[in-house]
Design an enzyme around this catalytic site. Structure first.
Site, PDB file in Angstrom:
ATOM      1  N   HIS A  83       0.849  -1.188   0.000  1.00  0.00           N
ATOM      2  CA  HIS A  83       0.000   0.000   0.000  1.00  0.00           C
ATOM      3  C   HIS A  83       0.884   1.236   0.000  1.00  0.00           C
ATOM      4  O   HIS A  83       1.908   1.280   0.665  1.00  0.00           O
ATOM      5  CB  HIS A  83      -0.873  -0.016   1.259  1.00  0.00           C
ATOM      6  CG  HIS A  83      -1.862   1.094   1.324  1.00  0.00           C
ATOM      7  ND1 HIS A  83      -3.076   1.048   0.688  1.00  0.00           N
ATOM      8  CD2 HIS A  83      -1.813   2.301   1.934  1.00  0.00           C
ATOM      9  CE1 HIS A  83      -3.740   2.162   0.913  1.00  0.00           C
ATOM     10  NE2 HIS A  83      -2.988   2.949   1.659  1.00  0.00           N
ATOM     11  N   ASP A 162     -14.463   2.798   8.210  1.00  0.00           N
ATOM     12  CA  ASP A 162     -13.415   3.622   7.604  1.00  0.00           C
ATOM     13  C   ASP A 162     -13.935   4.326   6.349  1.00  0.00           C
ATOM     14  O   ASP A 162     -13.631   5.496   6.120  1.00  0.00           O
ATOM     15  CB  ASP A 162     -12.181   2.780   7.249  1.00  0.00           C
ATOM     16  CG  ASP A 162     -11.183   3.627   6.475  1.00  0.00           C
ATOM     17  OD1 ASP A 162     -10.674   4.598   7.067  1.00  0.00           O
ATOM     18  OD2 ASP A 162     -10.963   3.370   5.274  1.00  0.00           O
ATOM     19  N   ARG A 169     -14.111  12.858   6.733  1.00  0.00           N
ATOM     20  CA  ARG A 169     -12.861  13.598   6.949  1.00  0.00           C
ATOM     21  C   ARG A 169     -12.484  14.394   5.713  1.00  0.00           C
ATOM     22  O   ARG A 169     -11.990  15.515   5.801  1.00  0.00           O
ATOM     23  CB  ARG A 169     -11.735  12.621   7.314  1.00  0.00           C
ATOM     24  CG  ARG A 169     -11.889  12.060   8.721  1.00  0.00           C
ATOM     25  CD  ARG A 169     -10.968  10.862   8.929  1.00  0.00           C
ATOM     26  NE  ARG A 169      -9.596  11.199   8.624  1.00  0.00           N
ATOM     27  CZ  ARG A 169      -8.714  10.357   8.082  1.00  0.00           C
ATOM     28  NH1 ARG A 169      -9.062   9.117   7.785  1.00  0.00           N
ATOM     29  NH2 ARG A 169      -7.495  10.738   7.830  1.00  0.00           N
ATOM     30  N   SER A 184      -6.851   4.341   9.601  1.00  0.00           N
ATOM     31  CA  SER A 184      -7.607   4.163   8.361  1.00  0.00           C
ATOM     32  C   SER A 184      -6.900   3.161   7.435  1.00  0.00           C
ATOM     33  O   SER A 184      -7.505   2.198   6.945  1.00  0.00           O
ATOM     34  CB  SER A 184      -7.750   5.529   7.685  1.00  0.00           C
ATOM     35  OG  SER A 184      -8.162   5.406   6.357  1.00  0.00           O
ATOM     36  N   LYS A 188      -8.000  -1.291   6.986  1.00  0.00           N
ATOM     37  CA  LYS A 188      -8.319  -1.949   5.714  1.00  0.00           C
ATOM     38  C   LYS A 188      -7.396  -3.145   5.466  1.00  0.00           C
ATOM     39  O   LYS A 188      -7.824  -4.181   4.959  1.00  0.00           O
ATOM     40  CB  LYS A 188      -8.195  -0.946   4.562  1.00  0.00           C
ATOM     41  CG  LYS A 188      -9.331   0.060   4.570  1.00  0.00           C
ATOM     42  CD  LYS A 188      -9.181   1.105   3.496  1.00  0.00           C
ATOM     43  CE  LYS A 188      -8.196   2.153   3.865  1.00  0.00           C
ATOM     44  NZ  LYS A 188      -8.530   3.524   3.527  1.00  0.00           N
TER      45      LYS A 188
END
Ligand code: URA
Length: 439
Positions: A83, A162, A169, A184, A188
């Protein structure tokens, strides 16, 4: 517990701490629609200012994981995820995923869409005609078993809290907070069932984290969350002061990723993919150490097995696999405007945020969630920081669709470049590394 949300907001506003039970009740109440947006937004703003300690951040992550289902991927062996915290021109996943899968380590990747000037892997993949990013959980698992790689969007059942919180947000100025970003991202990864994750924490003008100190703090927070949930985590801290690679924009980035898998990629992209790939193999226990991991990744680059895995991935998800051999099949902008150097000199800086905002203006990204995008448009940089450019030589191509914002965008790309008459050193790409212990 009777939830007095206003009391929790006030306590955080005044710098106090919340218990795990209070955080869980707040998150679950919000997910069920019992806590309204305005209270959750006020709470997030209090966190932006006051922060959260490690225990609170861990509790927030657990609450978001617990808001939905958690996949069990153990039947596939050790599954590794990758990620990036987001940047401009970052197509590393598209190169590294197939390379790692070609080396035999299962890659299960749930990606996101671009937001603001930061590009998203799903938008890039949708440049390929037919490619589906909405696989069901059953399809996700079946494909992982069949070909060892899947790159799709997050299913609605994973960490739904999330998804709701991130949208809130994004519209309330509460994205830039280390505990909120760390929980966050990690919620995931944990919900998606990976056993190990390699995170690329981007640092610079084109990233959420503008300096190395902030990036280190985010990396440490994410490693701590991973360890608390039994995940092996490596964070590479990498430069995002200039765009990664040369291409910015969806089909242009797919084309560059394919070039990289053919061994013809720009050096910074290829280096990052090799480093992340080697680490993924080590974390998946498919390589003894980084050296062995790098050797395997290089073999998958040289023998074309990474490219073949990408072709297999595209076909498995309904995309046109012929793009891999004929990149002209990707959507192309009707016009290309070439920028040429006014005088001979060295590139001193290329503002990643400036190029990213220009790409949004061209239609390659979204001004706000849900906006349509134009997969054809974007920018190709012919020079990077440290390169010498002769007078009249092209330094960037701007791929335009013929829309009203095009002239502005071209101006932004021109303004993003800073020049020097004297030699300039190339930028360092890899700035640091923070990891959980070897396992
Ligand atoms: N990426 C995420 O997934 N969450 C954030 O909060 C920021 C970036």
């Amino acid at each position: 517990m009777a939830l007095r949300v206003v009391e929790l907001i006030e306590r955080k506003r005044d710098g106090g701490k919340l218990s795990a039970e209070e955080i869980e009740a707040l998150v679950l109440g919000y997910t069920k629609g019992e806590v309204p947006d305005y209270q959750m937004a006020a709470f997030c703003m209090a966190v932006v200012w006051r922060g959260m300690d490690a225990a609170e951040t861990a509790a927030l992550t657990s609450a978001m994981v617990g808001s939905g289902e958690r996949l069990d991927l153990s039947r596939f062996g050790r599954v590794v995820d990758k990620h990036s915290t987001g940047g401009v021109g970052d197509k590393t996943t598209l190169v590294v995923g197939p390379l790692v899968a070609a080396c035999g380590a299962p890659v299960a990747k749930m990606s996101g869409r671009g937001l603001g000037f930061s590009g998203g892997t799903l938008d890039k993949l949708e440049s390929i005609a037919g490619y589906r990013v909405d696989l069901s959980t059953a399809e996700f698992l079946a494909q992982l078993g069949r070909i060892g790689i899947v790159v799709t969007g997050q299913t609605a059942d994973l960490a739904p809290a999330d998804g709701l919180l991130y949208a809130l947000r994004d519209t309330t100025g509460t994205v830039p907070s280390i505990p909120l970003i760390a929980s966050s991202v990690m919620s995931k990864k944990i919900a998606a069932g990976a056993h190990a994750v390699v995170l690329d924490v981007k640092v610079g003008s084109g990233a959420f984290m503008k300096d190395l100190a902030q990036a280190r703090a985010l990396a440490k927070a994410m490693v701590a969350i991973g360890v608390a949930h039994g995940l092996a985590v490596t964070c590479e801290l990498t430069d995002m002061e200039q765009p990664l690679g040369r291409a910015v924009g969806n089909s242009l980035e797919i084309s560059e990723a394919i070039a990289a898998l053919r061994g013809e990629g720009p050096p910074d992209l290829v280096r990052l993919a090799r480093v992340a790939g080697a680490e993924m193999l080590v974390r998946a226990r498919h390589a003894r150490d980084t050296r062995a991991g790098l050797a395997k990744i290089d073999r998958a680059l040289d023998d074309g097995s990474g490219l073949a895995k990408f072709r297999e991935l595209v076909a498995a998800q309904g995309g046109d696999p012929k793009v891999v051999d004929d990149r002209a099949r990707l959507p192309r902008a009707p016009r290309v405007e070439t920028l040429r150097a006014a005088r001979t000199g060295y590139v001193a800086a290329i503002a990643a945020d400036g190029v990213g905002i220009a790409s949004v203006r061209l239609g390659a990204g979204r001004e706000k969630k849900g906006d349509p995008i134009d997969h054809r448009t974007g920018i190709v940089l012919h020079a990077k920081v440290g390169d010498r450019v002769e007078r009249g030589q092209p330094y960037a191509d701007v791929h335009v669709a013929g829309k009203p914002g095009d002239a502005d965008a071209i101006g932004m790309v021109r303004d993003a470049f800073r020049w020097s008459a004297r030699h300039v050193a190339p930028r360092r790409l890899i700035l640091g590394r923070i990891a959980s212990r070897a396992d």
